[in-house]
Design a protein around this motif. Structure first.
Motif: not given
Length: 743
Positions: A574-584
């Motif tokens: 989940k942490g690796k996936a969240a790194c791909a987001m630039s907002t929210s």
């Protein structure tokens, strides 16, 4: 009435008042001949004012002109009222018409006939333009290019026109010098004024630029004008804050510690500058510590703990005084004539009478003026002025503390009855009061004040009788009793109990009975002070002293609670996936891992996600389908999981108003756009400006591309394809028309 100034290359620091005086005189003359109304002028009256004003500028050869109006709605209203204004000649009209046809001709179908495009085209041909965030990007670029060519004579713009693009003009007009900044209405900052006023004057064309402030019946305050035009530059402050994405990205890279990143931020700059001095202080203190030795005395074996408990005792006493003596009841009791016991280095535990209860109300700690009764030639031996070391001041403070020395009202120091007592007028703070007595003197304190003033200005003929009367009355107080403030609240009771408990502990120390206690205590105080200073410096140089360290630690705990990080701060999936987001990043990751998008149709996905990029607070309510209503409810439920974790980790106080960060005003519009409806058709379902809608959809495409990257990270090929298709459904026509600057 207007206030104008010429913007010259020379830096003239003298504010010329001639134009202000002329405007003031003109306004006064108009009030004599015309009855003024206190009501705000209506839309038509404002339009007529602008119309006549622009015609005056045309006569005075002050065009082209930019009028800065700090409201999109007012710009639109004024633009609609300028139908009778034409500022271009036939040749210019032809050039403008040809350029617009060329630019708009790149659009498809009905986009060419959008109401905003038709309206702005008609304005532009007459040399008038508008520029704000609600204008379509294509038409903003058309306006900028025509303005640069000198074909636009009048531009109505918000302050964003002055930011980032260099578009000089002959005249700049301020419709108002106050703006609403999201929380309150305030005067323009000097930097904001200069940024906009600086557009006046074209290099190589105009000898001077003209800046005009429209007053419309009411002159701005002269001091406000001075403050705005000649004020200081806005202080540079850091807006840096640790975010989930920043923490996850740094932990993923492992090349830099998050703590080191916080340390290098501008927010920590001042502290880092101080740290250079701390390192030098640490060296000096370490060297000093080598020359200090602890007390070797059997009686004073516990003197170190006595020192620490003494500091705690003083802190408890001061907390209690702050709590009790700043109350309304205490303020009423501290009036002239009230007898108190003060404990200062000059007069430890002496009786005094209040002369004036308010020496300086501007100070954080209230002060009192008192008259202190003491023996002639009295000297406490505790002279703060002769101390050079901070630890010596601490020693003196401990020596005069009633709690540390276990003193009660019976231990008050007073002149011997056989002596002729002397007095001193002194200013003391509330923290210097050992206790407030129930006794009051009957002597006229107003007379005492006048008597003391007479002594100051005419000491030779001074009559001592009033002071002697006061002294005798104070000497007659044989059994002083403390005034009862009736502490009833639980915090106050707990504080009082802690004081009594600490007093008992201080009384049981054997070290205070040592014959050389004073010397041993000074020796211990210096040693303990140096150690404490070294601890303070060590803390100041550590990561724990960083301003954002508590918030960083709270966010890390939230990430661990939601399983983005492991116990050793390693990134989970989940942490690796969240790194791909630039907002929210957390919201979208929770949606992905909870299969929120799995059963939703593509159009519903993009519609619901619009709530994370749309920022306008007020707009018409959308009409949602049952599917969209259900999706909205599920979306908020998943988003609330994050809020619950933040509340649990004390990152936010409660979950109130958490829905305010998501704005669903364009859900219906985006849904219809994804369904393939034309832009002209979707505009009838909202009152949001066209430019705002375009900006929302283009930002939405960025979110969809980030979600596609998340799908790739989790290895869901079908979901990745679905997000690709979602992006394609909104990438069309006028919303994604190519910029004129890259053609």
């Amino acid at each position: 009435a207007v206030v104008s100034s010429r913007v010259r290359a020379a830096n003239d620091k003298n504010f010329k008042t001639s134009e202000y005086d002329r405007a003031k005189a003109a306004l006064a003359a108009r009030k004599k001949t015309k009855k003024e109304s206190n009501q705000r002028p209506g839309k038509q009256a404002e339009r007529n004012t602008i119309l006549s004003f622009v015609r005056m500028l045309e006569r005075e050869n002050l065009l082209p002109c930019v009028i800065f109006i700090l409201s999109k709605a007012r710009i639109n209203d004024l633009a609609e009222g300028l139908n009778a204004l034409d500022l271009t000649i036939n040749k210019e009209k032809g050039l403008i018409r040809e350029f617009i046809i060329k630019c708009v001709g790149r659009l498809k179908g009905s986009d060419r006939d959008l109401p905003q495009i038709v309206f702005l085209k008609e304005l532009l041909i007459r040399g008038i333009a508008v520029h704000h965030s609600g204008v379509l990007p294509l038409m903003k670029e058309v306006t900028e290019m025509l303005f640069e060519k000198g074909l636009i004579k009048l531009l109505l713009a918000t302050e964003t026109f002055a930011m980032g693009i260099n578009m000089p003009t002959r005249t700049v007009v301020f419709d108002a010098i106050e703006k609403f900044d999201g929380s309150c209405k305030r005067l323009l900052a000097t930097s904001e004024y200069i940024q906009m006023a600086g557009r006046a004057g074209r290099r190589g064309i105009d000898e001077t630029g003209t800046v005009i402030i429209l007053c419309k019946g009411k002159l701005p305050d002269f001091t406000d004008l001075i403050s705005m035009v000649q004020g200081k530059a806005t202080d540079l402050s850091s807006h840096f804050k640790p975010t989930y994405n920043m923490i996850l990205s740094v932990l993923k890279g492992k090349d830099l510690k998050v703590e080191e990143l916080l340390k290098r931020s501008f927010a920590e700059y001042e502290q880092q500058v101080k740290s250079r001095g701390y390192k030098q202080d640490r060296k000096e203190l370490e060297k000093k510590l080598e020359g200090l030795t602890p007390v070797s005395c059997q009686v004073c074996h516990n003197i170190d703990q006595y020192y620490m408990d003494g500091l705690i005792m003083m802190e408890l006493e001061n907390d209690f005084k702050h709590r009790i003596l700043n109350t309304a009841k205490a303020s009423k009791s501290l009036h002239p004539g009230r007898v108190v016991i003060i404990s200062t280095p000059q007069f430890p535990f002496h009786m005094a009478t209040i002369i004036n209860p308010n020496v300086d109300d501007k100070k954080d700690i209230r002060e009192l003026r008192v008259i202190v009764l003491h023996s002639k030639g009295y000297n406490s031996g505790l002279d703060l002025s002769s101390t050079s070391e901070p630890w010596e001041r601490t020693v003196i403070a401990l020596q005069v503390s009633p709690g540390v020395n276990n003193r009660s009202v019976c231990d008050v120091i007073r002149p011997d009855s056989s002596d002729d007592p002397d007095f001193t007028v002194s200013n003391v703070s509330l923290l210097d009061l050992a206790c407030v007595l129930a006794q009051k003197v009957t002597t006229d304190m107003e007379g005492i004040k006048k008597n003391l003033q007479h002594m100051r200005f005419n000491p030779r003929n001074w009559d001592r009788t009033p002071i002697d009367t006061l002294s005798r009355e104070m000497m007659q107080i044989k059994k002083p009793s403390e005034l009862n403030y009736e502490v009833k609240d639980m915090d106050g009771v707990d504080l009082l109990n802690n004081i009594m408990k600490q007093r008992g502990a201080m009384a049981n120390y054997s070290c205070s009975k040592c014959s050389t206690f004073d010397d041993h205590f000074k020796q211990t105080s210096e040693l303990m002070f140096v150690k404490k200073e070294l601890e303070r410096i060590a803390y100041s140089l550590s990561y724990q002293s960083l301003q954002f360290m508590p918030e960083f630690e709270d966010r890390v705990r939230v990430l661990k609670r939601l399983r983005y990080l492991g116990n050793e701060d390693q990134l989970k999936l989940k942490g690796k996936a969240a790194c791909a987001m630039s907002t929210s990043e957390l919201v979208i990751t929770e949606l992905v891992f909870d299969n929120f998008f799995k059963d939703l149709e593509i159009e519903a996905i993009v519609a619901i996600l619009s709530c994370m990029v749309f920022q306008q607070k007020r707009c018409s309510d959308p009409a949602l389908t049952p599917e969209l209503e259900a999706a909205k409810k599920q979306f908020l439920t998943l988003a609330h999981k994050i809020v619950e974790a933040e509340v649990a980790e004390k990152l936010r106080p409660n979950d109130a108003d958490f829905e305010e960060q998501f704005r669903f005003g364009l859900v219906e519009v985006v849904y219809r756009w994804a369904k393939g409806e034309e832009f002209s058709a979707i505009m009838q379902y909202t009152d949001v400006d066209e430019g705002t809608i375009v900006r929302c959809i283009t930002r939405l495409d960025e979110v969809l591309r980030c979600i596609k990257d998340v799908a790739r990270i989790v290895g869901d090929v079908d979901f990745e394809t679905k997000m690709e298709r979602a992006s394609l459904t909104i990438k069309r026509d006028i919303v994604f028309a190519a910029s004129l600057y890259v053609q």
